[in-house]
Design an enzyme around this catalytic site. Structure first.
Site, PDB file in Angstrom:
ATOM      1  CD  GLU A  45      -9.507  -2.046   5.325  1.00  0.00           C
ATOM      2  OE1 GLU A  45      -9.987  -3.194   5.333  1.00  0.00           O
ATOM      3  OE2 GLU A  45      -8.293  -1.815   5.524  1.00  0.00           O
ATOM      4  CE  LYS A 116      -9.819  -6.737   3.532  1.00  0.00           C
ATOM      5  NZ  LYS A 116      -9.345  -6.187   4.831  1.00  0.00           N
ATOM      6  CB  CYS A 150      -7.004  -3.469   3.051  1.00  0.00           C
ATOM      7  SG  CYS A 150      -5.605  -3.263   4.192  1.00  0.00           S
TER       8      CYS A 150
END
Length: 266
Positions: A45, A116, A150
Site C-alpha cells: 500500500e 480503498k 489494508c
C-alpha cells in the site's frame, strides 16, 4: 479447462516515508532483479509515500502532485520493459479529492484501478481521503483477480467471492508490527472462506509516528496453506506459482462456494 499457471512475486519493500523519488528508484532497481517469467509483481500500500499519518491534506497534495503523472508513466514503462504486471496502491489526487488508489498496470500499459473503501478512521484517513465503492477486478493472463487495500481486510463481506468471481485476491498494506498478529490470521481466513489464492504484501520501515513495519507477507493457497518462498533474500522477494488445475480441482471436489449466502452491498 484453462491450465496456464500464474507466477507471482511479492516485494515487501522498505519504504522511505515522504520520499517518492527514493521509493521509485528502489522499485526500478529491484524490478530488474525479479526472476524471468514472473507474471505479476505485487507492491505494498502507498508504496511511493508510505501511509500519511498525521498530515494535512494540503501537504499531501503538495508532495504528490509533481510526481503523480511521472509515477504512472514509470509503472507503465517498467511493466512493458519486464513483461509483467505491477500492482499496489498510491495516493492519487483527482477533482480536489485524495484517494488511496489500488492500481494494476499491465505490460501493454492498460491500467485498472479502484479506491480503498474502508478508510482507517483511527489514523484520520477518513478525514483526508475519499473512499471508493468498487472493488478492483481484472482478468489478466486467464486469471480473475481482485484487490483490496489494508484495512479492507478486516471486513469480510467486502472481499466475498460470489460464484468464484475471482481466483486470486491481492491485499496490499502498511500494517504495523504492533498489530501484525491480526494480519497473519486474517490472510489465511480470507483465502479459506473464499476458496481462492491470496497474496498479502506489507511494507518494511518506520513511519514518522514511530510505528514499525516488519514486511510480513505471504502467498497462500485456497486451503490456507502458505506456499510462497523467499528465493532472493538479498532483495526480500517472495515467489510462488499459482496452479489453475489445482484450484479448479479443489473447487470441484469441495464446492462450498455453491452454498454461500447471497447478498448485495448497499
Amino acid at each position: 479447462m484453462i491450465t496456464k499457471d500464474l507466477n507471482i512475486c511479492l516485494y515487501p519493500m522498505t519504504i522511505e516515508w515522504d520520499n517518492i523519488q527514493a521509493n521509485l528508484d528502489n522499485l526500478e532497481k529491484t524490478i530488474s532483479q525479479v526472476q524471468p517469467g514472473t507474471d505479476l509483481l505485487v507492491l505494498p500500500e502507498t508504496f511511493t509515500t508510505g501511509f500519511p499519518t498525521g498530515k494535512v491534506k494540503e501537504d499531501i497534495v503538495k508532495m504528490i502532485d509533481k510526481y503523480q503523472e511521472y509515477t504512472i508513466s514509470l509503472l507503465k514503462y517498467l511493466a512493458g520493459k519486464h513483461n509483467l504486471a505491477i500492482c499496489g496502491s498510491v495516493i492519487y489526487h483527482e477533482n480536489d479529492n485524495l484517494y488511496n488508489r489500488a492500481i494494476f498496470v499491465e505490460p501493454n500499459g492498460d491500467i485498472t484501478n479502484a479506491d480503498k473503501r474502508h478508510l482507517f478512521s483511527m489514523a484520520g484517513e477518513d478525514k483526508i481521503f475519499k473512499g471508493g465503492n468498487n472493488r478492483l477486478k481484472i482478468r489478466y493472463r486467464s486469471w480473475n483477480i481482485s484487490m483490496i487495500v489494508c484495512y479492507d481486510l478486516r471486513f469480510p463481506i467486502w472481499s466475498r467471492n460470489i460464484e468464484n468471481e475471482y481466483d486470486l485476491l491481492i491485499v496490499v498494506a502498511n500494517w504495523p508490527e504492533v498489530r501484525i498478529s491480526a494480519w497473519n490470521k486474517l490472510l489465511p481466513a480470507r483465502a479459506i472462506e473464499n476458496q481462492a489464492y491470496l497474496c498479502g504484501v506489507d511494507c518494511m520501515g518506520t513511519d514518522p509516528s514511530g510505528f514499525k513495519y516488519d514486511g510480513s507477507s505471504a502467498i497462500i493457497d485456497y486451503k490456507g496453506n502458505e506456499i510462497g518462498k523467499n528465493d532472493d533474500s538479498a532483495n526480500n522477494l517472495i515467489y510462488a506459482t499459482l496452479s489453475r488445475e489445482k484450484i479448479e480441482s479443489f473447487r470441484s471436489k469441495f464446492p462450498a462456494w455453491k452454498d454461500a449466502d447471497k447478498f448485495r452491498i448497499l
